[in-house]
Structure formats: C-alpha cells, structure tokens
Scaffold this motif. Structure first.
Motif, short mmCIF file in Angstrom:
data_model
loop_
_atom_site.label_atom_id
_atom_site.label_comp_id
_atom_site.label_asym_id
_atom_site.label_seq_id
_atom_site.Cartn_x
_atom_site.Cartn_y
_atom_site.Cartn_z
N LEU A 165 30.17 44.62 41.90
CA LEU A 165 30.25 43.09 42.02
C LEU A 165 31.26 42.78 41.16
N TYR A 166 32.42 41.98 41.54
CA TYR A 166 33.44 41.66 40.68
C TYR A 166 33.14 40.09 40.82
N TYR A 167 33.41 39.38 39.58
CA TYR A 167 33.13 37.81 39.63
C TYR A 167 34.32 37.36 38.81
N ASN A 168 34.64 36.14 39.06
CA ASN A 168 35.81 35.41 38.45
C ASN A 168 35.10 34.61 37.36
N LYS A 169 35.58 34.94 35.95
CA LYS A 169 34.52 34.19 35.03
C LYS A 169 34.96 32.72 34.84
N ALA A 170 36.21 32.17 35.08
CA ALA A 170 36.24 30.77 35.30
C ALA A 170 35.39 30.04 36.28
N ILE A 200 35.81 24.57 53.86
CA ILE A 200 35.64 25.50 52.58
C ILE A 200 36.82 25.59 51.91
N LYS A 201 36.88 25.39 50.77
CA LYS A 201 38.09 25.59 50.01
C LYS A 201 37.87 26.63 48.74
N VAL A 202 36.69 27.09 48.33
CA VAL A 202 36.37 27.99 47.66
C VAL A 202 34.78 28.49 48.01
N ALA A 203 34.87 29.94 47.99
CA ALA A 203 33.67 30.45 48.59
C ALA A 203 32.79 31.22 47.28
N GLY A 204 31.71 30.76 47.18
CA GLY A 204 30.77 31.32 46.25
C GLY A 204 30.81 33.12 46.31
N PHE A 205 30.77 33.49 47.64
CA PHE A 205 30.56 34.62 47.97
C PHE A 205 30.66 34.71 49.46
N ILE A 206 31.39 35.60 49.93
CA ILE A 206 31.49 35.73 51.41
C ILE A 206 30.43 36.61 51.97
N PRO A 207 29.61 36.18 52.93
CA PRO A 207 28.62 37.23 53.45
C PRO A 207 28.87 37.92 54.71
N SER A 208 30.18 37.36 55.21
CA SER A 208 30.60 38.03 56.61
C SER A 208 30.80 39.53 56.61
N PHE A 209 29.95 40.18 57.53
CA PHE A 209 30.25 41.62 57.79
C PHE A 209 31.55 41.98 58.24
N GLU A 210 32.46 41.06 58.56
CA GLU A 210 33.99 41.28 58.95
C GLU A 210 34.80 41.02 57.63
N TYR A 211 34.24 40.74 56.37
CA TYR A 211 34.98 40.63 55.19
C TYR A 211 35.49 41.92 54.52
N GLY A 281 41.49 32.90 43.13
CA GLY A 281 40.47 31.80 42.85
C GLY A 281 39.91 31.13 44.14
N LYS A 282 40.02 31.99 45.15
CA LYS A 282 39.70 31.41 46.54
C LYS A 282 38.00 31.84 46.77
N VAL A 283 37.56 33.16 46.10
CA VAL A 283 36.38 33.52 46.16
C VAL A 283 35.81 33.69 44.86
N ALA A 284 34.51 33.34 44.37
CA ALA A 284 34.15 33.64 43.05
C ALA A 284 33.61 35.00 42.79
N MET A 285 33.00 35.70 43.88
CA MET A 285 32.35 37.08 43.77
C MET A 285 32.68 37.67 44.98
N VAL A 286 33.05 39.19 44.87
CA VAL A 286 33.26 39.93 45.85
C VAL A 286 32.44 41.28 45.59
N LEU A 287 32.26 42.17 46.60
CA LEU A 287 31.80 43.29 46.81
C LEU A 287 33.22 44.29 46.80
N ASP A 288 33.29 45.21 45.79
CA ASP A 288 34.42 46.13 45.86
C ASP A 288 34.23 47.25 45.07
N GLY A 289 35.12 48.13 45.20
CA GLY A 289 35.28 49.52 44.44
C GLY A 289 36.02 49.65 43.09
N GLU A 290 35.62 50.35 42.56
CA GLU A 290 36.25 50.67 41.31
C GLU A 290 37.61 50.69 40.98
N TRP A 291 38.20 51.08 41.95
CA TRP A 291 39.90 50.99 42.09
C TRP A 291 40.57 49.44 41.84
#
Length: 447
Positions: A165-170, A200-211, A281-291
């Motif tokens: 999980l990556y998260y935007n501290k601000a 939606i202006k800013v999403a806390g987390f996008i749960p879509s399986f298409e994201y 700053g459009k999404v606060a938390m995202v699932l992503d890889g180490e790269w």
C-alpha cells in the motif's frame, strides 16, 4: 522503468503452441548430459559464446544487465555473452519450436512457467542444482513455488515484485495506514472529497477491479483466498474468502456509486505516466508494486508518501505484513547449444549476491536470496524496506503454478468486473460458474 509482472496484458501463448514446443528440430546437448567440469569451472569450461535473451528494453535496464554480468565475465573470461533485449515469451517459445533457441532466456511473468516445465520448453534444472550443491532454502517459499511445476524446476527466480500500500502523507492528515479491510473502508470514506452533487474530487482508495493493479491475484492474499483444491480444480467457488473479498469491495463501490466511481476512474491519468493520480493527489491510497518507489523518485520527487503492507481480512490478522509476490524468471531453453556455460550464467545471476544487488539497485525490484536482501550494498530506505519485508514474510503468497494460469485469472477477473457493475444477482452461482470455466479448461488441457 516499467512494470515487470504483466498478468493479463502480455500473455500471448496458447496451450497448443506451448505443447508443440517439444517438437523442436535441434540436436543440441541437454543440460546435465555433459560431464561436470573438473577442478575450477572457470578453467575447465571451453571457450564459447552464449546468447541471453531478456525482456528489458529501456537503456538503463539494458545497462543494468550488462553491469550485472560483469562479474561473470571476469570469472569466465573465455565465455562471450551476447545480450538480446526486448524479447517476449512468445518469441522464446517460437525459437525453441524452430530449433533456434538461445542459450539463456528470461521472462517477466511466471504465468507460463507451468507450461514451460510441462512441455520441456525450458530444461529441468533439478539435477544440476543438486550437482552444484545449491541450497534453495536461501529463497523464500513463494519464489521456489513459482519457478517449478509437477516436480520440475525449469527456471530460477532472478528478481521479484512485491505488492503493498502506498499512501499520500498530506492527504492522510496524520492517519495511520489501515491494517484491516474495515479500517480501509473507514479511512477511505474519511479521506474522500466530493462536490455538492457527489462528483468525486479525491478518492481515499479506489476499490474498482478495473483500476490499475487491483487484479484478483494481487488482492487475493488480503483475505487468504485459495485458487485451487489439492486435485488442481478451482477453489474459487468453494473458498468463502473470495466471496468475502467481493462483498467488501462491492459495499465500497456502492458507497461511492458505481457510475460516479467509474467516471472518476476514467478521468485519471495513465498508470505509466507522470500524470499518475497518486502523484497528483487524486487518490490517497493505492495498491502497487515496489517499482513505484523508483517511478516516484523520477516523476514526483516532491511527493511525501509512505508505504505499508496491504490491509487484510479482519478475522485473519496473522496475514498482515504478507502480500503477493512474483517476478522475473530465467533458465536454459531446450536446444541451447552451450547448456553447461548457459547454466553457469543462470547460476551466477540468480545466486551471486553482487549480481543480484547490482540488478536490484538499478531496476528497483526485490532481490531474491537472503544474502542479497541483507547485503549492505543494497540501496533501501523505509519505503523500499516495506517490500523487502513483504517479500520475506512467511505468509506471502503467489499464483500457484497451473498450465492454465492466465486463463484462470482472466475467468475470475471477468466475473469481478460484472459483479462490480451490479450485473451479478447471485454471487454463489456466479463463483460456481467461474469454477466450471476453470475446470472445463483443465479437462481440455489434460489435467
């Protein structure tokens, strides 16, 4: 830098093509058929030239490979190594079929390993691993799992990906990253910003399986979902963890409103660009890889962010800290003209600490051996350390080897898209339908 593990986009091989690989026209010696060199391997191997095919293409990536084999060239000065860049899995398979296999080949994806092992496209390394006294316990269980099938280890792990999980501290405003799905839901709602009309202006987390990275394989470890039963048949319909994952996801999609979430998702910048919504700053938390750490350093230097393991099911706290892993694999294809020299190169790249650290530092993927993970020369900060810890966690999992790996992932992913849209009225029947598709395909494959 680009994504290294592509599940659905790069799988182009058919089972028929893979099975046909066994009919290559070459008469090259098999790995292990030649006597083991006596004394020093560097002194006893004859002068020869070998060719290594890999999928990297960016200049920095190609240079990383050249730098990594510098030590091999010092150890074996009589062996000339030619690197061929930008090679994909179907090219490797076709070369083997046509009797024009390279000596060494590397792949970004693990989805074809089972077929390659089963068909003999890549040679079984078990005998030479034992012969050379290589201790595979230096590799985490997940890495050992995705490099073998049905008792054959036909490739070795080179570098690994881990997902967190990556998260935007601000945007987090002091909140701690969530550890459970219920905490993720609560924080998502708290951090989401909407206009008066609900846009939606800013999403806390996008749960879509298409994201982006929200694929079934990456999400399954959050709930401990199983892919297969012991007999190889699909467990998706019978394991309640899949239903739990989908119900959690749909509740959050419905909270956003599917249409509003879909519109927001489609308005966002592309995943592999400097316009990534996490950077903006459009999404606060995202699932992503180490790269993503390296990409942020190159494309969003001023972004204040943190990393953490993915949240897990509330009733499975022991899973926290684990995640999904897969990675680059490398081996000796059938028909390699110089299999002994090829094996020495594979062994060097996958077990030599300096080589693995050189690749990891340049490509910012996780090295796979314990020694390389603990090397003082490995470049790591707190954000990269998160992924090392995830990769090393005893409960971290991967896609189990299957001859139909890509098809099976596509089957559940297609269902998940329909579920998200609200097109599925009976989730149990729908998941059972996925089981049927997977099991029918298994029968056709001779499973």
């Amino acid at each position: 830098m680009h994504r290294r593990f592509l599940i659905l986009a790069t799988a182009t091989l058919t089972a028929a093509a893979l099975t046909a690989c066994t009919a290559g026209k070459e008469s090259a010696p098999a790995l292990g058929a030649q006597p083991k060199p006596s004394g020093s391997a560097s002194a006893s191997l004859p002068a020869t030239a070998i060719e290594l095919w890999h999928g990297f293409s960016a200049p920095a990536e190609v240079k990383a490979f050249e730098d990594a084999i510098a030590g091999f060239r010092q150890k074996f000065p009589q062996i000339t190594v030619k690197l061929v860049k930008g090679v994909q899995d179907d090219q490797i398979t076709q070369a083997v079929r046509g009797g024009k296999a390279p000596d060494v080949a590397s792949s970004f994806t693990t989805d074809n390993v089972a077929q390659w092992c089963k068909s003999g496209t890549f040679q079984d390394l078990t005998a030479v691993i034992q012969q050379d006294g290589i201790d595979l316990s230096v590799l985490p269980e997940a890495s050992r799992s995705y490099t073998e099938f049905d008792g054959k280890r036909c490739v070795m792990p080179l570098l690994a990906d881990a997902y967190g999980l990556y998260y935007n501290k601000a945007l987090m405003k002091g909140a701690q990253p969530p550890k459970t799905l219920s905490e993720l839901t609560e924080l998502t709602k708290k951090l989401t910003v909407r206009d008066a009309d609900g846009t939606i202006k800013v999403a806390g987390f996008i749960p879509s399986f298409e994201y982006y990275e929200n694929t079934a394989s990456h999400l399954a470890p959050m709930v401990g979902a199983k892919w297969y039963n012991p007999d190889g048949t699909s467990a998706i319909g019978s394991d309640p963890a899949w239903k739990r994952l989908l119900q959690w996801q749909k509740e959050l999609v419905d909270w956003y409103g599917y249409d509003k979430l879909d519109k927001f998702r489609k308005s966002l910048g592309q995943e592999w660009s400097a316009d990534h919504p996490f950077y903006k700053g459009k999404v606060a938390m995202v699932l992503d890889g180490e790269w993503r750490n390296a990409m942020i350093a190159n494309e969003a230097k001023d972004l204040e962010y943190g990393t953490a393991p993915l949240p897990v099911a509330d009733d499975k706290p022991d899973l926290y800290g684990s995640g999904f892993t897969a990675g680059t694999v490398i081996g000796v294809p059938k028909g390699a003209k110089n299999p002994q020299a090829a094996w020495e190169l594979v062994k060097y790249l996958t077990t030599d600490t300096a080589a693995l650290v050189t690749l990891s530092n340049a490509l910012r993927n996780v090295p796979t051996t314990k020694a390389s993970l603990e090397s003082p020369d490995l470049k790591k900060d707190a954000n990269f350390q998160t992924f090392i810890d995830i990769f090393s966690h005893p409960k971290t999992s991967t896609m189990p080897s299957s001859v139909n790996s890509t098809f099976n992932q596509e089957a559940i992913q297609e269902f998940m898209h329909q579920w998200e849209k609200g097109s599925v009225k009976d989730i149990d029947a729908g998941l059972a339908g996925v089981d049927k598709r997977v099991n029918d395909k298994l029968k056709l494959s001779g499973g």
